[in-house]
Scaffold this motif. Structure first.
Motif, mmCIF file in Angstrom:
data_model
loop_
_atom_site.group_PDB
_atom_site.id
_atom_site.type_symbol
_atom_site.label_atom_id
_atom_site.label_comp_id
_atom_site.label_asym_id
_atom_site.label_seq_id
_atom_site.Cartn_x
_atom_site.Cartn_y
_atom_site.Cartn_z
ATOM 1 N N LEU A 230 0.842 -1.208 0.000
ATOM 2 C CA LEU A 230 0.000 0.000 0.000
ATOM 3 C C LEU A 230 0.875 1.255 0.000
ATOM 4 N N ASN B 192 -6.945 6.288 5.867
ATOM 5 C CA ASN B 192 -6.023 5.700 4.887
ATOM 6 C C ASN B 192 -4.746 5.224 5.582
ATOM 7 N N ILE C 146 -7.689 -1.979 3.594
ATOM 8 C CA ILE C 146 -7.810 -0.592 3.120
ATOM 9 C C ILE C 146 -9.252 -0.388 2.677
ATOM 10 N N LEU C 147 -9.829 0.741 3.033
ATOM 11 C CA LEU C 147 -11.185 1.066 2.581
ATOM 12 C C LEU C 147 -11.039 2.122 1.489
ATOM 13 N N THR C 148 -11.383 1.735 0.269
ATOM 14 C CA THR C 148 -11.145 2.643 -0.855
ATOM 15 C C THR C 148 -12.429 3.358 -1.280
ATOM 16 N N LYS C 149 -12.235 4.437 -2.016
ATOM 17 C CA LYS C 149 -13.386 5.241 -2.452
ATOM 18 C C LYS C 149 -14.310 4.464 -3.409
ATOM 19 N N PRO C 150 -13.766 3.805 -4.471
ATOM 20 C CA PRO C 150 -14.695 3.128 -5.385
ATOM 21 C C PRO C 150 -15.460 1.985 -4.726
ATOM 22 N N GLU C 151 -14.841 1.338 -3.727
ATOM 23 C CA GLU C 151 -15.521 0.205 -3.097
ATOM 24 C C GLU C 151 -16.477 0.635 -1.990
ATOM 25 N N SER D 92 -1.122 6.819 5.069
ATOM 26 C CA SER D 92 -0.817 8.234 5.322
ATOM 27 C C SER D 92 0.043 8.379 6.564
ATOM 28 N N LEU E 281 -12.742 8.289 4.701
ATOM 29 C CA LEU E 281 -11.797 7.393 4.013
ATOM 30 C C LEU E 281 -10.389 8.005 3.986
ATOM 31 N N ASP E 282 -10.317 9.303 3.724
ATOM 32 C CA ASP E 282 -9.008 9.968 3.701
ATOM 33 C C ASP E 282 -8.339 9.880 5.073
ATOM 34 N N PRO F 51 -3.678 4.942 -2.892
ATOM 35 C CA PRO F 51 -4.355 3.644 -3.003
ATOM 36 C C PRO F 51 -5.860 3.711 -2.768
ATOM 37 N N ILE F 52 -6.343 4.721 -2.019
ATOM 38 C CA ILE F 52 -7.788 4.735 -1.754
ATOM 39 C C ILE F 52 -8.612 5.137 -2.980
ATOM 40 N N ASP F 53 -7.929 5.541 -4.059
ATOM 41 C CA ASP F 53 -8.660 5.885 -5.284
ATOM 42 C C ASP F 53 -8.966 4.661 -6.156
ATOM 43 N N TYR F 54 -8.471 3.488 -5.760
ATOM 44 C CA TYR F 54 -8.585 2.315 -6.623
ATOM 45 C C TYR F 54 -9.348 1.179 -5.941
ATOM 46 N N TRP F 55 -9.871 0.282 -6.787
ATOM 47 C CA TRP F 55 -10.346 -0.996 -6.269
ATOM 48 C C TRP F 55 -9.083 -1.782 -5.955
ATOM 49 N N LYS G 173 1.700 4.416 -2.950
ATOM 50 C CA LYS G 173 1.897 5.851 -2.647
ATOM 51 C C LYS G 173 3.245 6.330 -3.176
#
Lengths: 188, 214
Positions: free
Chosen positions: A163, B211, B193-198, B214, B207-208, A173-177, A167
């Motif tokens: 992860l 993350n 990880i908890l992502t935006k699309p999911e 970070s 979510l931010d 990474p939170i922008d993706y499936w 970066k």
């Protein structure tokens, strides 16, 4: 004097128009049932007996009607409804076609456009001693395509490093499936 | 004759310049729109930073005239978050719907009030594992919760002192509190990880914040 005549004539004209409009609406609706069609998906094209309906409300004479709805990315909806003399609500529920992983040969989209939307794929596959990053293309021509990032690692440290690795490549990474392969969630 | 001609030309140029100046002034004049501010929080007060002018104090429900542009604003109420946020006023803007969140102090207090009920809920859902609940946090007005679960001991016979803390996965969870019946519902995770699309229903600020990279 002239002004008075014009005002009276205008009022008569407006009232006549309202009267004729109301009469025609009443005549059109007479003997018909008020049918509403809430759709689960906006933008669907609804047809009743093969005629496209542009409104979610319509007046129909009692009888049997074939109602269908189509929208890109959704299975076609088809159902025969019997309309009686009571107001009816036809619920049209569209089910989306599930996205699946597509192979390179099945992919029928524009790869450069996909690359522009998901620039991370230019860096993949990416191998590190602790993990491997790769991607799958998911979707269909109708629904569009998206990228699923695949992480393969056999340790918690490796998964965290992967992860962080995304970066370090300059992507969030939170922008993706994201899917972790060969990994099972321990919390049950 | 010559003087007359010159006078006419000069007058024409002056008229043209003045006309051009007026046109530019009209074109560059700030477009103002009436904007009504409404808020989900009672008696909301915000301070709007207006460039080259005094700050403007606005109350919820108030309509004010503003020039088209971007403004930094912050809530003045003591209970609300003081983080500045951007308000964009466009030609078509009529309403600004404010949705303030509580300050960190209020959220921390709410977290201690809710801690037991949330942890009991977590334990009731994930009853088959041994884990520690960490990084618990509430967001907005306390209706969003995020936390992490670290599986510390998968083998009950293993010596805990031999475990390597770096080799435990940390799972992220998000709960949402139903305002009607005050119950917490799991809406995200447990995942690494908890992502935006999911997780399209979870606010991006949650979510931010959780993350893990970070």
């Amino acid at each position: 004097m002239n002004r008075r005549i014009i005002i009276v004539a205008a009022i008569v004209l407006i009232l006549s128009f309202i009267g004729i409009y109301s009469l025609s609406v009443l005549m059109y609706r007479s003997g018909k049932t008020h049918v509403t069609m809430p759709t689960s998906s906006q933008g669907a094209v609804i047809t009743i007996n093969s005629r496209v309906v542009n409104s979610s409300e319509i007046y129909l004479k009692p009888g049997k009607y074939m109602v269908s709805a189509i929208k890109n990315g959704y299975y076609e909806f088809r159902k025969i409804y019997e309309i009686k003399d009571k107001n009816i609500n036809l619920s049209i529920k569209l089910s989306s076609i599930p996205d699946k992983t597509v192979s390179e040969s099945e992919f029928s989209g524009d790869f450069n456009a996909l690359k522009a939307e998901y620039p991370i794929i230019s860096n993949l596959p990416y191998e590190d001693p602790l993990y491997l990053l790769d991607y799958n293309i998911k979707g269909s021509y109708l629904n569009g395509y998206l990228i699923e990032i695949i992480i393969i690692s056999d340790s918690a440290v490796g998964r965290r490093a992967a992860l962080q690795g995304i970066k370090d490549l300059g992507y969030n990474p939170i922008d993706y499936w994201i899917t972790f392969l060969n990994f099972e969630v321990e919390v049950k | 004759m010559n003087i007359k001609k010159i006078s006419i030309i000069v007058a024409a140029i002056v008229v043209l310049l003045v006309g051009f100046g007026l046109l530019m002034a009209i074109l560059n004049a700030p477009i103002e729109v009436n904007v009504k501010f409404t808020s989900s929080y009672p008696d909301t007060k915000i301070t709007l930073k207006v460039p080259k002018s005094k700050d403007v104090e606005i109350k919820g429900g108030q309509t004010i005239k503003l020039s088209v542009g971007d403004y930094w604003a912050s809530y003045s109420n003591t209970d609300l978050s003081k983080n500045p946020f951007l308000i964009s006023i466009k030609k078509t803007t009529n309403d600004i719907r404010l949705d303030p969140g509580y300050s960190a102090e209020i959220l921390d207090k709410k977290m201690s009030d809710e801690k037991d009920s949330i942890e009991n809920k977590i334990i009731s859902i994930f009853s088959s594992s041994t884990y520690s609940i960490e990084t618990e946090k509430l967001y907005h007005i306390g209706e969003w919760f995020s936390g992490s679960l670290t599986v510390t001991q998968t083998d009950p016979n293993a010596d805990p002192l031999l475990g390597n803390p770096d080799d435990y996965d940390r799972y992220y969870i998000v709960f949402h509190k139903d305002s009607q019946n005050n119950t917490w519902t799991l809406v995200g995770g447990p995942k690494l990880i908890l992502t935006k699309p999911e997780n399209p229903t979870i606010p991006i600020y949650v979510l931010d914040d959780i993350n893990p990279s970070s």
